[in-house]
Design an enzyme around this catalytic site. Structure first.
Site, PDB file in Angstrom:
ATOM      1  CG  ASP A 407      -1.560   1.250   1.539  1.00  0.00           C
ATOM      2  OD1 ASP A 407      -2.296   1.695   0.655  1.00  0.00           O
ATOM      3  OD2 ASP A 407      -1.374   1.809   2.633  1.00  0.00           O
ATOM      4  CG  ASP A 606      -1.796   2.198   6.515  1.00  0.00           C
ATOM      5  OD1 ASP A 606      -2.546   1.630   5.711  1.00  0.00           O
ATOM      6  OD2 ASP A 606      -1.649   3.431   6.554  1.00  0.00           O
TER       7      ASP A 606
HETATM    8  P1  ADP Z   1      -4.437   5.148  -0.118  1.00  0.00           P
HETATM    9  O1  ADP Z   1      -4.592   3.907  -0.909  1.00  0.00           O
HETATM   10  O2  ADP Z   1      -3.293   5.948  -0.660  1.00  0.00           O
HETATM   11  O3  ADP Z   1      -4.310   4.886   1.356  1.00  0.00           O
HETATM   12  P2  ADP Z   1      -7.259   6.113  -0.034  1.00  0.00           P
HETATM   13  O4  ADP Z   1      -7.982   5.023  -0.703  1.00  0.00           O
HETATM   14  O5  ADP Z   1      -7.494   6.304   1.409  1.00  0.00           O
HETATM   15  O6  ADP Z   1      -5.705   6.114  -0.374  1.00  0.00           O
HETATM   16  O7  ADP Z   1      -7.660   7.467  -0.758  1.00  0.00           O
HETATM   17  C1  ADP Z   1      -7.428   7.632  -2.125  1.00  0.00           C
HETATM   18  C2  ADP Z   1      -7.539   9.065  -2.537  1.00  0.00           C
HETATM   19  O8  ADP Z   1      -8.838   9.577  -2.315  1.00  0.00           O
HETATM   20  C3  ADP Z   1      -6.637  10.008  -1.799  1.00  0.00           C
HETATM   21  O9  ADP Z   1      -5.357  10.038  -2.356  1.00  0.00           O
HETATM   22  C4  ADP Z   1      -7.348  11.343  -1.984  1.00  0.00           C
HETATM   23  O10 ADP Z   1      -7.026  11.885  -3.242  1.00  0.00           O
HETATM   24  C5  ADP Z   1      -8.795  10.950  -1.982  1.00  0.00           C
HETATM   25  N1  ADP Z   1      -9.424  11.162  -0.692  1.00  0.00           N
HETATM   26  C6  ADP Z   1      -9.864  10.219   0.160  1.00  0.00           C
HETATM   27  N2  ADP Z   1     -10.384  10.757   1.280  1.00  0.00           N
HETATM   28  C7  ADP Z   1     -10.243  12.100   1.150  1.00  0.00           C
HETATM   29  C8  ADP Z   1     -10.581  13.232   1.974  1.00  0.00           C
HETATM   30  N3  ADP Z   1     -11.132  13.066   3.182  1.00  0.00           N
HETATM   31  N4  ADP Z   1     -10.311  14.446   1.508  1.00  0.00           N
HETATM   32  C9  ADP Z   1      -9.720  14.591   0.307  1.00  0.00           C
HETATM   33  N5  ADP Z   1      -9.391  13.603  -0.511  1.00  0.00           N
HETATM   34  C10 ADP Z   1      -9.639  12.358  -0.118  1.00  0.00           C
HETATM   35 MG    MG Z   2      -3.304   3.423   3.382  1.00  0.00          MG
END
Ligand code: ADP
Ligand code: MG
Length: 718
Positions: A407, A606
């Site tokens: 991740d 994580d």
């Molecule tokens: P990762 O796989 O990197 O942990 P997530 O699936 O949690 O990422 O989120 C993917 C994307 O969605 C983030 O990179 C962001 O662009 C967008 N995103 C998610 N939650 C939020 C939020 N609360 N505010 C702004 N953007 C968000």
């Molecule tokens: Mg993550």
């Protein structure tokens, strides 16, 4: 219903196989796993058709003793029983030696012609010296013959029959020496086994027994068991943290090495988490207890290590199968051998003594111990390095990992983004929109806003506005209302989905620089953007290199957009990236990778939005701070926030598997070579017959060898 029992009286693999078979045959019992080394048994059963008492009765009928393991007192039974056993064996060994040494000297002197006793006198002295040895080792007979009568002979039966036959044939010194040598072997084995369970004891010693709390304005000394959630706990420099909590006052440096294996001290201040068993080095702190008793990080680690150490690796099943038929087969061989020699012209006494040699040299023990000792040492060693393996099976599978999926946020990167640019939108407004979200990006924006407020002079009355009507779109962004205006905040994908226009040009160039961009929309109109940067952890590059060096494919999986992902990919040297994957689709990527060429895939995350992917993977690995170990979906938990531990885990697994294979090979080879020798195959060529004493010595040595080989794991660096 799943229940754990302590089982007493098992001496070898034939015993554990027998207990497993008897309990498994009960109506209503779904699975049963007996661990010889841990003296434990875990049974899954249907309470409707079968009671816990039935299970214990069945074990008793089989000739052993089972009691429900005390889950409350989280002191694992293994260590206790091992200690008891060592003590008993020591006593038996001392008495045996006291009589065996003169017995041996008399027999040798007579043989060498130094003594010239008449037969009745010699036999009288020998019988007198042998009797106490037999008496102190009576258990071999009660257990051995007892099992024989129940038609499930075990290793004790081999010793009992062998030494009894020697006594009957008036070979007293053979009988005495067989018993003494076997006891010596069991004593050494018990000591070595004690070492294998040492990791848990070490962990148990880490929990302090007393704690200082603030109650009604007064400092009180209470026992740790009495601590409750919400208590204000005070820890002075030099003391250990008694339970998990969040610092409310003071700051300090903590030595967390006990939990994480990381020797560098960490600084902690108000609002930060502290974990039980870490030690407070420099400052006095006050913290609020958030997890007590069985829920603390330490308790959970102990439980994990305990359960994993006592679980059974798939490779152990083969050994179990052999062990279950081993003893009867050996007895049959012994009888056959004696008959053959009789026919070949040996005197009956001599022919029977060859049979006795076969009995006492055969050792199902080494076979039964081969796997569990290695697993026990391996899980303990892992725990010392902050690698918590939940079961023997995952430890076995980890050595076969072919693809590692990482991740991005929080795994490759620090997971604590920092705001770098704020364009067009007011930071306080941005913080308001994001403040109800738990996403790291949202937290970073709010933190930045709070910091700005703090640094401003107090006469300004600015604060983060109130919001209503909040909604979160996982993997995309959020929507919220501030004073009747509707806001959207999110990534490129979210903008496209809703058909919003935004300054994608600026956003793209920031993304190519590795930043994550959040676009803001006010009532359908573009209102500005916030860019955040979340750099890779210090060791991520090294970790990826190492994995690739081991011939493992490394893949990055992220919900972030492709440009940001690519920038990070370049920095840490990963080839393959899956970007903009929605949280709900992450596990599909894992399936895809698994099916593509039938690969064994590990997912490292994580644990926040990666849980489905972690449980889909062949090996799910959760990485993160010690307090997050309650990650049910993972097979392996890496306590330290360091990607290099993935490589370490695979190496640990490789070593454990190698040790297991060496042990099994050695145990099988030992029997395949030694049984024919004891049976006298060399006699026609060399005129040499193995004495039963030598057989007993070899047998003892073989199981001690297996345990020591596993202990060797402890000496290795990961
Ligand atoms: P990762 O796989 O990197 O942990 P997530 O699936 O949690 O990422 O989120 C993917 C994307 O969605 C983030 O990179 C962001 O662009 C967008 N995103 C998610 N939650 C939020 C939020 N609360 N505010 C702004 N953007 C968000
Ligand atoms: Mg993550």
């Amino acid at each position: 219903m799943k229940k754990k029992y302590d089982v007493r009286g098992m001496g070898c693999a034939a015993c554990s196989a027998r207990v497993e078979k008897c309990v498994g045959a009960l109506n209503g019992v779904q699975t049963v796993e007996v661990n010889l080394l841990a003296n434990s048994m875990v049974v899954n059963f249907d309470e409707g058709t079968c009671s816990s008492q039935d299970i214990m009765d069945t074990v008793a009928d089989a000739g052993y003793e089972a009691s429900e393991a005390d889950e409350e007192a989280h002191r694992p039974g293994a260590g206790e029983i091992t200690k008891e056993r060592t003590g008993e064996m020591r006593k038996r060994l001392i008495v045996s030696l006291v009589f065996c040494v003169p017995l041996f000297i008399v027999a040798m002197c007579q043989m060498a012609g130094i003594l010239n006793l008449s037969d009745p006198v010699l036999l009288g002295i020998e019988a007198g010296l042998t009797a106490p040895i037999v008496a102190v080792n009576y258990k071999y007979y009660t257990v051995g013959f007892g099992m024989l009568v129940r038609r499930s002979p075990n290793m004790d039966s081999l010793i009992a029959v062998g030494s009894a036959a020697a006594v009957i044939m008036l070979y007293f010194e053979s009988a005495g020496m067989i018993l003494t040598l076997v006891t010596m072997g069991k004593f050494l084995e018990a000591i070595a086994k004690g070492r294998t369970t040492g990791a848990i004891e070490k962990l148990l010693e880490l929990s302090p027994t007393e704690a200082t709390v603030m109650r009604a304005g007064e400092e009180l000394q209470i026992r740790v068991e009495e601590l409750q959630i919400g208590d204000r706990v005070i820890v002075k420099p030099g003391e250990r943290i008694p339970v998990d909590g969040i610092i409310t006052g003071g700051s300090t440096t903590l030595d967390e090495s006990a939990l994480t294996g990381e020797s560098l001290p960490v600084e902690k201040g108000p609002g930060e988490e502290v974990c039980s068993a870490t030690s407070n080095l420099t400052g006095r702190i006050e913290f609020e207890a958030t997890r007590v008793g069985e829920d603390t990080t330490l308790s959970q680690i102990i439980r994990l290590v305990d359960e994993a150490g006592a679980s059974k690796a798939p490779i152990a099943r083969m050994a179990d199968k052999i062990a279950a038929v081993f003893v009867p087969v050996v007895m049959a061989i012994a009888i056959l051998v004696a008959v053959v020699w009789l026919i070949a012209g040996f005197a009956p006494v001599r022919a029977i003594m060859v049979g006795v040699s076969v009995l006492v040299i055969s050792c199902p023990c080494a076979l039964g111990l081969a796997t569990p000792v290695a697993i026990m040492v391996g899980t303990g060693l892992g725990a010392e390095h902050g690698i918590l393996v939940k079961s023997a099976e995952s430890l076995e599978r980890a050595s076969g990992i072919e693809t590692v999926v990482l991740d991005k946020t929080g795994t490759i990167t620090r997971g604590k983004p920092l705001v770098t640019d704020v364009l067009g939108i007011d930071l306080l407004l941005a913080a308001a929109i994001e403040k109800n979200s738990g996403h790291p990006l949202a937290k970073a924006i709010v933190a930045e806003a709070l910091e700005m407020l703090e640094s401003e002079r107090s006469d300004e009355r600015d604060e983060i506005p109130e919001v209503s009507d909040f909604e979160e779109y996982p993997g995309r962004g959020v929507r919220a209302k501030v004073e009747d205006e509707e806001f959207f905040a999110g990534n490129h994908a979210m903008m496209e989905e809703h058909g919003f226009g935004a300054d994608f040009e600026t956003g793209s160039s920031m993304a190519s620089a590795g930043k994550t961009v959040v676009y803001f929309i006010r009532d359908g109109e573009y209102a500005g953007l916030v860019a955040l940067r979340d750099g890779p952890k210090a060791t991520s590059l090294e970790a990826v290199r190492e994995l690739e060096g081991m011939g493992i494919d490394v893949v990055m999986l992220t919900g972030d957009n492709a440009e940001t992902a690519n920038a990070i990919k370049e920095k840490v040297g990963i080839d393959k990236v899956y970007a903009q994957v929605l949280p709900a689709d992450k596990d599909k990527v894992i399936s895809e990778l698994q099916n593509d060429g039938d690969k064994v895939v590990a997912m490292v995350g994580d644990g926040i939005n990666d849980a489905p992917a972690i449980s889909r993977a062949d090996i799910g690995i959760a990485i993160g701070s010690g307090s997050d170990i309650a990650l049910d979906s993972a097979d392996i938990v890496l306590v330290r926030d360091d990607l290099c531990d993935v490589g370490k885990t695979i190496r640990l697994s490789d070593r454990v598997m190698r040790t297991i294979k060496q042990n099994l090979f050695w145990a099988l080879c030992y029997n395949v070579i030694c049984i024919p020798i004891a049976a006298g195959v060399l006699y026609p060529f060399t005129g040499w017959l193995m004495s039963p004493e030598l057989g007993a010595a070899c047998m003892s040595l073989s199981s001690v060898c297996v345990v020591c080989n596993a202990l060797r794991l402890k000496l290795q660096k990961l």
